[in-house]
Write a protein that holds these residues in place. Structure first.
Motif, PDB file in Angstrom:
ATOM      1  N   ASP A   1       0.937  -7.295 -18.354  1.00  0.00           N
ATOM      2  CA  ASP A   1       0.645  -6.028 -18.844  1.00  0.00           C
ATOM      3  C   ASP A   1      -0.306  -5.136 -18.553  1.00  0.00           C
ATOM      4  OD1 ASP A   1       3.092  -6.921 -20.352  1.00  0.00           O
ATOM      5  OD2 ASP A   1       2.104  -6.819 -22.192  1.00  0.00           O
ATOM      6  N   GLY A   2      -0.219  -3.652 -18.459  1.00  0.00           N
ATOM      7  CA  GLY A   2      -1.478  -3.035 -18.023  1.00  0.00           C
ATOM      8  C   GLY A   2      -1.204  -1.957 -17.319  1.00  0.00           C
ATOM      9  N   GLY A   3      -2.182  -1.053 -16.959  1.00  0.00           N
ATOM     10  CA  GLY A   3      -1.927   0.131 -15.958  1.00  0.00           C
ATOM     11  C   GLY A   3      -2.190  -0.337 -14.618  1.00  0.00           C
ATOM     12  N   TYR A   4      -1.062  -0.089 -13.844  1.00  0.00           N
ATOM     13  CA  TYR A   4      -1.340  -0.314 -12.496  1.00  0.00           C
ATOM     14  C   TYR A   4      -1.450   1.065 -11.665  1.00  0.00           C
ATOM     15  CZ  TYR A   4       0.162  -5.065 -13.133  1.00  0.00           C
ATOM     16  OH  TYR A   4       0.337  -6.411 -13.613  1.00  0.00           O
ATOM     17  N   ALA A   5      -2.335   1.077 -10.577  1.00  0.00           N
ATOM     18  CA  ALA A   5      -2.480   1.972  -9.571  1.00  0.00           C
ATOM     19  C   ALA A   5      -2.234   1.518  -8.239  1.00  0.00           C
ATOM     20  CB  ALA A   5      -4.037   2.768  -9.846  1.00  0.00           C
ATOM     21  N   MET A   6      -1.404   2.231  -7.359  1.00  0.00           N
ATOM     22  CA  MET A   6      -1.068   1.745  -6.013  1.00  0.00           C
ATOM     23  C   MET A   6      -1.781   2.572  -5.298  1.00  0.00           C
ATOM     24  SD  MET A   6       2.593   0.404  -6.513  1.00  0.00           S
ATOM     25  CE  MET A   6       2.803  -1.082  -7.613  1.00  0.00           C
ATOM     26  N   VAL A   7      -2.804   2.457  -4.578  1.00  0.00           N
ATOM     27  CA  VAL A   7      -3.590   3.262  -3.576  1.00  0.00           C
ATOM     28  C   VAL A   7      -3.337   2.900  -2.230  1.00  0.00           C
ATOM     29  CG1 VAL A   7      -6.085   3.748  -3.096  1.00  0.00           C
ATOM     30  CG2 VAL A   7      -5.440   3.115  -5.576  1.00  0.00           C
ATOM     31  N   ASP A   8      -2.737   3.782  -1.689  1.00  0.00           N
ATOM     32  CA  ASP A   8      -2.578   3.688  -0.121  1.00  0.00           C
ATOM     33  C   ASP A   8      -3.641   3.985   0.720  1.00  0.00           C
ATOM     34  OD1 ASP A   8      -1.113   6.214  -1.493  1.00  0.00           O
ATOM     35  OD2 ASP A   8      -0.631   6.759   0.443  1.00  0.00           O
ATOM     36  N   ALA A   9      -3.634   2.922   1.582  1.00  0.00           N
ATOM     37  CA  ALA A   9      -4.765   2.963   2.755  1.00  0.00           C
ATOM     38  C   ALA A   9      -4.287   3.184   4.046  1.00  0.00           C
ATOM     39  CB  ALA A   9      -5.656   1.969   2.378  1.00  0.00           C
ATOM     40  N   TYR A  10      -4.840   3.764   4.924  1.00  0.00           N
ATOM     41  CA  TYR A  10      -4.437   4.039   6.168  1.00  0.00           C
ATOM     42  C   TYR A  10      -5.263   3.667   7.277  1.00  0.00           C
ATOM     43  CZ  TYR A  10      -0.616   6.445   3.724  1.00  0.00           C
ATOM     44  OH  TYR A  10       0.174   6.673   2.685  1.00  0.00           O
ATOM     45  N   CYS A  11      -4.971   3.382   8.678  1.00  0.00           N
ATOM     46  CA  CYS A  11      -5.612   2.973   9.819  1.00  0.00           C
ATOM     47  C   CYS A  11      -6.623   4.075  10.140  1.00  0.00           C
ATOM     48  CB  CYS A  11      -4.711   2.614  10.870  1.00  0.00           C
ATOM     49  SG  CYS A  11      -5.501   2.031  12.205  1.00  0.00           S
ATOM     50  N   THR A  12      -7.886   3.818  10.452  1.00  0.00           N
ATOM     51  CA  THR A  12      -8.660   4.924  10.728  1.00  0.00           C
ATOM     52  C   THR A  12      -8.840   4.902  12.455  1.00  0.00           C
ATOM     53  OG1 THR A  12     -10.746   3.286  10.840  1.00  0.00           O
ATOM     54  CG2 THR A  12     -10.106   4.637   8.976  1.00  0.00           C
TER      55      THR A  12
ATOM     56  N   VAL B   1      -3.385  -2.518  -4.899  1.00  0.00           N
ATOM     57  CA  VAL B   1      -2.874  -2.657  -6.136  1.00  0.00           C
ATOM     58  C   VAL B   1      -4.006  -2.906  -7.065  1.00  0.00           C
ATOM     59  CG1 VAL B   1      -1.157  -3.320  -7.831  1.00  0.00           C
ATOM     60  CG2 VAL B   1      -0.540  -3.164  -5.389  1.00  0.00           C
ATOM     61  N   HIS B   2      -4.103  -1.935  -8.024  1.00  0.00           N
ATOM     62  CA  HIS B   2      -5.351  -2.262  -8.918  1.00  0.00           C
ATOM     63  C   HIS B   2      -4.629  -2.375 -10.635  1.00  0.00           C
ATOM     64  CE1 HIS B   2      -7.610  -0.306  -5.918  1.00  0.00           C
ATOM     65  NE2 HIS B   2      -8.695  -1.032  -6.304  1.00  0.00           N
ATOM     66  N   LEU B   3      -5.042  -3.314 -11.244  1.00  0.00           N
ATOM     67  CA  LEU B   3      -4.648  -3.768 -12.630  1.00  0.00           C
ATOM     68  C   LEU B   3      -5.933  -3.245 -13.265  1.00  0.00           C
ATOM     69  CD1 LEU B   3      -3.132  -4.471 -15.064  1.00  0.00           C
ATOM     70  CD2 LEU B   3      -3.393  -6.828 -14.218  1.00  0.00           C
ATOM     71  N   ASP B   4      -5.711  -2.478 -14.196  1.00  0.00           N
ATOM     72  CA  ASP B   4      -6.806  -1.851 -14.926  1.00  0.00           C
ATOM     73  C   ASP B   4      -8.219  -1.668 -14.347  1.00  0.00           C
ATOM     74  OD1 ASP B   4      -5.114  -1.484 -17.083  1.00  0.00           O
ATOM     75  OD2 ASP B   4      -5.526  -3.585 -17.883  1.00  0.00           O
ATOM     76  N   HIS B   5      -8.209  -1.032 -13.214  1.00  0.00           N
ATOM     77  CA  HIS B   5      -9.393  -0.799 -12.235  1.00  0.00           C
ATOM     78  C   HIS B   5      -9.908  -1.855 -11.510  1.00  0.00           C
ATOM     79  CE1 HIS B   5      -9.309   3.317 -14.090  1.00  0.00           C
ATOM     80  NE2 HIS B   5      -9.184   2.556 -15.000  1.00  0.00           N
ATOM     81  N   ARG B   6      -9.118  -2.983 -11.508  1.00  0.00           N
ATOM     82  CA  ARG B   6      -9.483  -4.102 -10.568  1.00  0.00           C
ATOM     83  C   ARG B   6      -8.450  -4.421  -9.429  1.00  0.00           C
ATOM     84  NH1 ARG B   6      -9.924 -10.368 -13.042  1.00  0.00           N
ATOM     85  NH2 ARG B   6     -11.168 -11.269 -11.123  1.00  0.00           N
ATOM     86  N   HIS B   7      -9.065  -4.566  -8.277  1.00  0.00           N
ATOM     87  CA  HIS B   7      -8.118  -4.823  -7.059  1.00  0.00           C
ATOM     88  C   HIS B   7      -7.555  -6.069  -7.386  1.00  0.00           C
ATOM     89  CE1 HIS B   7      -7.758  -5.452  -2.654  1.00  0.00           C
ATOM     90  NE2 HIS B   7      -6.635  -5.080  -2.984  1.00  0.00           N
ATOM     91  N   VAL B   8      -6.111  -6.258  -7.582  1.00  0.00           N
ATOM     92  CA  VAL B   8      -5.445  -7.609  -7.773  1.00  0.00           C
ATOM     93  C   VAL B   8      -4.677  -8.047  -6.728  1.00  0.00           C
ATOM     94  CG1 VAL B   8      -5.597  -7.422 -10.376  1.00  0.00           C
ATOM     95  CG2 VAL B   8      -3.611  -6.385  -9.203  1.00  0.00           C
TER      96      VAL B   8
END
Length: 145
Positions: free
Chosen positions: A29-40, A53-60
């Motif tokens: 359970d918790g708040g998930y953030a899906m941060v998209d990253a792209y090639c530089t 994917v971060h769960l409660d601000h931790r990269h999981v």
């Protein structure tokens, strides 16, 4: 290939998908953030993202997602792709360097269930904006910080 979060280049205009999971049989359970990253790499046009994917601000976990066809990735790669390489390029897969602090299979299934035409279009659009931004002098300067 080096990938960075879209927000590092696009700033506040970069959108991050957030959701809350409660009572999932396999995911915490918790708040998930899906941060998209792209090639530089300015010479690269891989048309894929790495979802941090971060769960409660931790990269999981990290999910690779390429939205183009297998034929596109074979042409892009310049040679026939074996099954493993194709799976890492086209469609969703857990990245080989993922921290896997949540069950990888469950997260991949959950992410796959989120993949509707609107989310895929968001990723394509954000990729195009990211690529256009790094092609400018100001965007290129952000890459060398």
């Amino acid at each position: 290939m080096s990938f960075i979060a879209a927000g590092e280049i696009l700033g506040a205009t970069a959108r991050v998908r957030t959701l809350t999971i409660a009572r999932h049989p396999m995911l915490p359970d918790g708040g998930y953030a899906m941060v998209d990253a792209y090639c530089t790499d300015l010479a690269c046009d891989c048309r894929k993202t790495m979802i941090l994917v971060h769960l409660d601000h931790r990269h999981v976990t990290t999910i690779n997602f390429g939205w183009e066809s297998p034929e596109f990735y074979a042409r892009w790669y310049g040679a026939p792709l074996d099954g493993r390489t194709l799976a890492e390029m086209q469609g969703p897969s857990i990245d080989l360097n993922s921290p896997d602090l949540v069950p990888p299979g469950a997260m991949l299934a959950f992410f796959s269930a989120l993949l509707d035409e609107h989310y895929v279009e968001h990723l394509r659009s954000q990729y195009a904006r990211f690529r256009a931004a790094i092609a400018t002098p100001a965007g290129a300067q952000r890459l060398v910080r």
